[in-house]
Design a protein around this motif. Structure first.
Motif, PDB file in Angstrom:
ATOM      1  N   ASP A  79       8.826   8.250   7.669  1.00 35.02           N
ATOM      2  CA  ASP A  79       8.835   7.146   8.635  1.00 35.02           C
ATOM      3  C   ASP A  79       8.455   5.826   7.960  1.00 35.02           C
ATOM      4  N   ALA A  80       7.447   5.866   7.095  1.00 32.34           N
ATOM      5  CA  ALA A  80       7.010   4.654   6.385  1.00 32.34           C
ATOM      6  C   ALA A  80       8.106   4.171   5.437  1.00 32.34           C
ATOM      7  N   LEU A  81       8.745   5.106   4.724  1.00 33.88           N
ATOM      8  CA  LEU A  81       9.833   4.730   3.811  1.00 33.88           C
ATOM      9  C   LEU A  81      10.999   4.127   4.595  1.00 33.88           C
ATOM     10  N   TRP A  82      11.353   4.728   5.719  1.00 31.50           N
ATOM     11  CA  TRP A  82      12.440   4.211   6.569  1.00 31.50           C
ATOM     12  C   TRP A  82      12.139   2.770   6.978  1.00 31.50           C
ATOM     13  N   ASP A  83      10.895   2.526   7.419  1.00 34.43           N
ATOM     14  CA  ASP A  83      10.494   1.180   7.838  1.00 34.43           C
ATOM     15  C   ASP A  83      10.527   0.205   6.657  1.00 34.43           C
ATOM     16  N   ASP A  84      10.004   0.626   5.502  1.00 33.36           N
ATOM     17  CA  ASP A  84      10.024  -0.236   4.307  1.00 33.36           C
ATOM     18  C   ASP A  84      11.454  -0.563   3.903  1.00 33.36           C
ATOM     19  N   PHE A  85      12.320   0.449   3.922  1.00 34.15           N
ATOM     20  CA  PHE A  85      13.725   0.260   3.546  1.00 34.15           C
ATOM     21  C   PHE A  85      14.378  -0.772   4.463  1.00 34.15           C
ATOM     22  N   HIS A  86      14.165  -0.635   5.766  1.00 30.68           N
ATOM     23  CA  HIS A  86      14.787  -1.561   6.708  1.00 30.68           C
ATOM     24  C   HIS A  86      14.121  -2.940   6.701  1.00 30.68           C
ATOM     25  N   ARG A  87      12.921  -3.037   6.140  1.00 28.06           N
ATOM     26  CA  ARG A  87      12.279  -4.341   5.975  1.00 28.06           C
ATOM     27  C   ARG A  87      12.888  -5.072   4.772  1.00 28.06           C
ATOM     28  N   VAL A  88      13.086  -4.358   3.652  1.00 23.68           N
ATOM     29  CA  VAL A  88      13.615  -5.028   2.458  1.00 23.68           C
ATOM     30  C   VAL A  88      15.129  -5.216   2.530  1.00 23.68           C
ATOM     31  N   VAL A  89      15.830  -4.319   3.214  1.00 23.33           N
ATOM     32  CA  VAL A  89      17.271  -4.480   3.400  1.00 23.33           C
ATOM     33  C   VAL A  89      17.450  -5.373   4.629  1.00 23.33           C
ATOM     34  N   ASN A  90      17.575  -6.678   4.368  1.00 26.72           N
ATOM     35  CA  ASN A  90      17.610  -7.646   5.467  1.00 26.72           C
ATOM     36  C   ASN A  90      19.023  -8.094   5.828  1.00 26.72           C
ATOM     37  N   MET A  91      20.025  -7.465   5.217  1.00 27.12           N
ATOM     38  CA  MET A  91      21.418  -7.743   5.575  1.00 27.12           C
ATOM     39  C   MET A  91      21.881  -6.648   6.535  1.00 27.12           C
ATOM     40  N   THR A  92      22.716  -7.020   7.486  1.00 24.87           N
ATOM     41  CA  THR A  92      23.288  -6.005   8.382  1.00 24.87           C
ATOM     42  C   THR A  92      24.328  -5.205   7.603  1.00 24.87           C
ATOM     43  N   SER A  93      24.738  -4.090   8.165  1.00 29.96           N
ATOM     44  CA  SER A  93      25.767  -3.294   7.483  1.00 29.96           C
ATOM     45  C   SER A  93      27.061  -4.105   7.348  1.00 29.96           C
ATOM     46  N   ALA A  94      27.398  -4.925   8.355  1.00 26.69           N
ATOM     47  CA  ALA A  94      28.611  -5.749   8.277  1.00 26.69           C
ATOM     48  C   ALA A  94      28.477  -6.798   7.169  1.00 26.69           C
ATOM     49  N   GLU A  95      27.304  -7.437   7.070  1.00 31.68           N
ATOM     50  CA  GLU A  95      27.088  -8.439   6.016  1.00 31.68           C
ATOM     51  C   GLU A  95      27.170  -7.790   4.641  1.00 31.68           C
ATOM     52  N   LEU A  96      26.570  -6.621   4.488  1.00 32.69           N
ATOM     53  CA  LEU A  96      26.594  -5.929   3.197  1.00 32.69           C
ATOM     54  C   LEU A  96      28.015  -5.499   2.848  1.00 32.69           C
ATOM     55  N   ALA A  97      28.736  -4.943   3.806  1.00 34.36           N
ATOM     56  CA  ALA A  97      30.125  -4.517   3.552  1.00 34.36           C
ATOM     57  C   ALA A  97      30.970  -5.713   3.125  1.00 34.36           C
ATOM     58  N   ASP A  98      30.826  -6.840   3.820  1.00 35.32           N
ATOM     59  CA  ASP A  98      31.572  -8.060   3.452  1.00 35.32           C
ATOM     60  C   ASP A  98      31.198  -8.508   2.051  1.00 35.32           C
ATOM     61  N   TRP A  99      29.903  -8.501   1.742  1.00 34.09           N
ATOM     62  CA  TRP A  99      29.440  -8.934   0.415  1.00 34.09           C
ATOM     63  C   TRP A  99      30.012  -8.027  -0.678  1.00 34.09           C
ATOM     64  N   LEU A 100      29.979  -6.725  -0.471  1.00 33.55           N
ATOM     65  CA  LEU A 100      30.485  -5.800  -1.487  1.00 33.55           C
ATOM     66  C   LEU A 100      31.979  -6.020  -1.722  1.00 33.55           C
ATOM     67  N   ARG A 101      32.735  -6.313  -0.643  1.00 32.86           N
ATOM     68  CA  ARG A 101      34.164  -6.599  -0.805  1.00 32.86           C
ATOM     69  C   ARG A 101      34.376  -7.905  -1.565  1.00 32.86           C
ATOM     70  N   VAL A 102      33.627  -8.940  -1.225  1.00 33.44           N
ATOM     71  CA  VAL A 102      33.751 -10.236  -1.902  1.00 33.44           C
ATOM     72  C   VAL A 102      33.368 -10.105  -3.373  1.00 33.44           C
ATOM     73  N   ARG A 103      32.292  -9.367  -3.630  1.00 31.27           N
ATOM     74  CA  ARG A 103      31.783  -9.192  -4.991  1.00 31.27           C
ATOM     75  C   ARG A 103      32.835  -8.547  -5.891  1.00 31.27           C
ATOM     76  N   ASP A 104      33.573  -7.586  -5.363  1.00 30.16           N
ATOM     77  CA  ASP A 104      34.563  -6.868  -6.168  1.00 30.16           C
ATOM     78  C   ASP A 104      35.945  -7.511  -6.148  1.00 30.16           C
ATOM     79  N   SER A 105      36.165  -8.513  -5.314  1.00 27.47           N
ATOM     80  CA  SER A 105      37.520  -9.045  -5.152  1.00 27.47           C
ATOM     81  C   SER A 105      38.037  -9.781  -6.380  1.00 27.47           C
TER      82      SER A 105
END
Length: 110
Positions: free
Chosen positions: A8-34
């Motif tokens: 539970d603590a790891l889940w909370d820490d992970f979601h605290r440091v990962v501050n991009m939404t899944s849509a933002e991350l998916a868009d970024w990964l596509r842009v990064r590789d384009s």
């Protein structure tokens, strides 16, 4: 995977440091590789770690695997090493920002 206070603590820490939404991350990964020679399939864009972070963001806590837990620890530790959460981000540090964004953490995001 069974619930535990540690998970539970790891889940909370992970979601605290990962501050991009899944849509933002998916868009970024596509842009990064384009800029590479061939446009990757949308679900295969970005580094494997970024893809795994994206997959975890789309899961419920009860659905994480041991491999997900390993990646969550890696992301929390790596982002913690690269970012002082109290420190003002520096916009000109583009390479570090891009590395962090590939793990779902945008240091310039409030």
């Amino acid at each position: 995977m069974a619930h535990s206070p540690e998970l539970d603590a790891l889940w909370d820490d992970f979601h605290r440091v990962v501050n991009m939404t899944s849509a933002e991350l998916a868009d970024w990964l596509r842009v990064r590789d384009s800029g590479q020679t061939a446009e990757p399939l949308p679900d295969q864009a970005g580094p494997p770690l970024g893809q795994h972070v994206l997959a975890i963001l789309q899961k419920r806590r009860m659905d994480v695997t041991d491999d997900d837990v390993r990646v969550m620890r890696e992301v929390v530790d790596t982002v913690g090493d690269l970012v002082d959460m109290e420190e003002e981000p520096e916009a000109e540090d583009t390479r570090r920002r891009h590395q962090l964004m590939s793990m779902g953490h945008d240091p310039l995001k409030p």
